[in-house]
Each structure stands twice: as structure tokens, then as C-alpha cells.
Design a protein around this motif. Structure first.
Motif, PDB file in Angstrom:
ATOM      1  N   VAL A  27      15.885  14.134 105.429  1.00  0.00           N
ATOM      2  CA  VAL A  27      17.340  14.735 104.906  1.00  0.00           C
ATOM      3  C   VAL A  27      18.385  13.957 105.933  1.00  0.00           C
ATOM      4  N   VAL A  28      18.041  13.605 107.004  1.00  0.00           N
ATOM      5  CA  VAL A  28      19.174  12.882 107.829  1.00  0.00           C
ATOM      6  C   VAL A  28      19.433  11.839 107.418  1.00  0.00           C
ATOM      7  N   ARG A  29      18.421  10.846 107.090  1.00  0.00           N
ATOM      8  CA  ARG A  29      18.716   9.401 106.410  1.00  0.00           C
ATOM      9  C   ARG A  29      19.611   9.559 105.229  1.00  0.00           C
ATOM     10  N   LYS A  30      19.344  10.646 104.423  1.00  0.00           N
ATOM     11  CA  LYS A  30      20.271  10.958 103.122  1.00  0.00           C
ATOM     12  C   LYS A  30      21.770  11.164 103.441  1.00  0.00           C
ATOM     13  N   LEU A  31      21.721  12.067 104.370  1.00  0.00           N
ATOM     14  CA  LEU A  31      23.154  12.452 104.970  1.00  0.00           C
ATOM     15  C   LEU A  31      23.830  11.403 105.575  1.00  0.00           C
ATOM     16  N   GLU A  32      23.248  10.337 106.344  1.00  0.00           N
ATOM     17  CA  GLU A  32      23.790   9.253 106.783  1.00  0.00           C
ATOM     18  C   GLU A  32      24.119   8.229 105.873  1.00  0.00           C
ATOM     19  N   ALA A  33      23.383   8.016 104.719  1.00  0.00           N
ATOM     20  CA  ALA A  33      23.425   7.176 103.894  1.00  0.00           C
ATOM     21  C   ALA A  33      24.727   7.404 102.949  1.00  0.00           C
ATOM     22  N   GLY A  34      25.312   8.643 103.094  1.00  0.00           N
ATOM     23  CA  GLY A  34      26.414   9.055 102.282  1.00  0.00           C
ATOM     24  C   GLY A  34      26.458   8.871 100.727  1.00  0.00           C
ATOM     25  N   TYR A  45      22.375  19.566 104.348  1.00  0.00           N
ATOM     26  CA  TYR A  45      22.754  20.051 105.858  1.00  0.00           C
ATOM     27  C   TYR A  45      21.940  21.587 105.868  1.00  0.00           C
ATOM     28  N   GLU A  46      22.202  22.391 105.008  1.00  0.00           N
ATOM     29  CA  GLU A  46      21.243  23.620 105.005  1.00  0.00           C
ATOM     30  C   GLU A  46      19.886  23.673 105.401  1.00  0.00           C
ATOM     31  N   THR A  47      19.372  22.704 104.332  1.00  0.00           N
ATOM     32  CA  THR A  47      17.831  22.141 104.409  1.00  0.00           C
ATOM     33  C   THR A  47      17.435  21.781 105.818  1.00  0.00           C
ATOM     34  N   GLY A  48      18.269  20.712 106.249  1.00  0.00           N
ATOM     35  CA  GLY A  48      18.083  19.898 107.617  1.00  0.00           C
ATOM     36  C   GLY A  48      18.059  21.098 108.764  1.00  0.00           C
ATOM     37  N   MET A  49      18.987  22.228 108.812  1.00  0.00           N
ATOM     38  CA  MET A  49      19.200  23.271 109.850  1.00  0.00           C
ATOM     39  C   MET A  49      17.935  23.811 109.843  1.00  0.00           C
ATOM     40  N   ASN A  50      17.254  24.356 108.629  1.00  0.00           N
ATOM     41  CA  ASN A  50      16.192  25.179 108.482  1.00  0.00           C
ATOM     42  C   ASN A  50      14.927  24.410 108.952  1.00  0.00           C
ATOM     43  N   ALA A  52      15.127  22.017 111.180  1.00  0.00           N
ATOM     44  CA  ALA A  52      15.087  21.813 112.540  1.00  0.00           C
ATOM     45  C   ALA A  52      14.680  23.363 113.167  1.00  0.00           C
ATOM     46  N   THR A  53      15.075  24.288 112.693  1.00  0.00           N
ATOM     47  CA  THR A  53      14.795  25.613 113.138  1.00  0.00           C
ATOM     48  C   THR A  53      13.096  25.828 113.162  1.00  0.00           C
ATOM     49  N   GLU A  54      12.584  25.159 112.075  1.00  0.00           N
ATOM     50  CA  GLU A  54      11.170  25.398 111.928  1.00  0.00           C
ATOM     51  C   GLU A  54      10.477  24.557 112.985  1.00  0.00           C
ATOM     52  N   CYS A  55      10.829  23.258 113.397  1.00  0.00           N
ATOM     53  CA  CYS A  55      10.347  22.452 114.405  1.00  0.00           C
ATOM     54  C   CYS A  55      10.489  23.189 115.526  1.00  0.00           C
ATOM     55  N   ASN A  56      11.593  23.619 115.882  1.00  0.00           N
ATOM     56  CA  ASN A  56      12.006  24.198 117.230  1.00  0.00           C
ATOM     57  C   ASN A  56      10.680  25.472 117.553  1.00  0.00           C
ATOM     58  N   GLU A  57      10.816  26.462 116.446  1.00  0.00           N
ATOM     59  CA  GLU A  57       9.769  27.346 116.467  1.00  0.00           C
ATOM     60  C   GLU A  57       8.317  26.762 116.655  1.00  0.00           C
ATOM     61  N   ILE A  58       7.893  25.839 116.113  1.00  0.00           N
ATOM     62  CA  ILE A  58       6.466  25.305 116.280  1.00  0.00           C
ATOM     63  C   ILE A  58       6.235  24.890 117.627  1.00  0.00           C
ATOM     64  N   LEU A  59       7.468  24.011 118.118  1.00  0.00           N
ATOM     65  CA  LEU A  59       7.590  23.340 119.603  1.00  0.00           C
ATOM     66  C   LEU A  59       7.266  24.631 120.637  1.00  0.00           C
ATOM     67  N   SER A  60       8.156  25.824 120.247  1.00  0.00           N
ATOM     68  CA  SER A  60       8.135  26.836 120.984  1.00  0.00           C
ATOM     69  C   SER A  60       6.850  27.412 121.324  1.00  0.00           C
ATOM     70  N   LYS A  61       6.351  27.683 120.207  1.00  0.00           N
ATOM     71  CA  LYS A  61       4.938  28.387 120.090  1.00  0.00           C
ATOM     72  C   LYS A  61       3.938  27.462 120.897  1.00  0.00           C
TER      73      LYS A  61
END
Length: 94
Positions: A27-34, A45-50, A52-61
Motif C-alpha cells: 500500500v505504501v509503495r502504491k501511495l508513494e508511486a503517485g 490510505y484508509e487500508t494502510g491505516m487499518n 498498521a493498526t492490525e500490525c500494532n495489535e499483533i505486536l502488542s499481544k
């Protein structure tokens, strides 16, 4: 449905950290490519934020699990040391 079946089903539907992070990188690569429309960029962006939230939750667990394991190990080592100290006292050693 028993507990083990529920856990297996949850694991099979839940994304792994690696797959979520890989998708986030894409997602980040696609956004950066423009070259995206505002709607496409906003949706990505919304997909990326979701993701990122999933990754953060997994890391926290995982962090919590590791902290609990370390605490349990420390507690076991203290019990072992206390037991050894008691044996030393019983044998007349100081």
C-alpha cells in the motif's frame, strides 16, 4: 463448537503479522508511486491505516505474551533459589 475448534477457526481467518505488514508495504509503495485519484489515494490510505493498526495489535499481544513468559520464568527462578537457600540452611550451611 468447542474451544480448540474456535481457536483454529480464529487462527485461520486472522492475518499473520508478516502478511499484514507485507500488504502494508505494498500500500505504501502504491501511495508513494503517485498517479492515483484522490478517491483511490484516500481508500489506500484508509487500508494502510487499518493494516498498521492490525500490525500494532499483533505486536502488542506478542509483547504482552513475552512479558508474561519472562515474569513466570523469573518467578520460577526465585522459587528455585528460595528452595536452594532453604536446603542450605537445613544442612547447617550459611
Amino acid at each position: 463448537m468447542n474451544d480448540s475448534t474456535k481457536k483454529k477457526k480464529e487462527k485461520s481467518t486472522a492475518k499473520t503479522f508478516e502478511s499484514s505488514f507485507s500488504e502494508l508495504e505494498s500500500v505504501v509503495r502504491k501511495l508513494e508511486a503517485g498517479g492515483l485519484s484522490l478517491d483511490e489515494a484516500t481508500s489506500l490510505y484508509e487500508t494502510g491505516m487499518n493494516l498498521a493498526t492490525e500490525c500494532n495489535e499483533i505486536l502488542s499481544k506478542s509483547e504482552l505474551k513475552i512479558t508474561k513468559l519472562q515474569a513466570n520464568f523469573s518467578k520460577q527462578m526465585n522459587l528455585l533459589n528460595d528452595s536452594l537457600d532453604t536446603e542450605d540452611l537445613d544442612n547447617g550451611e550459611s
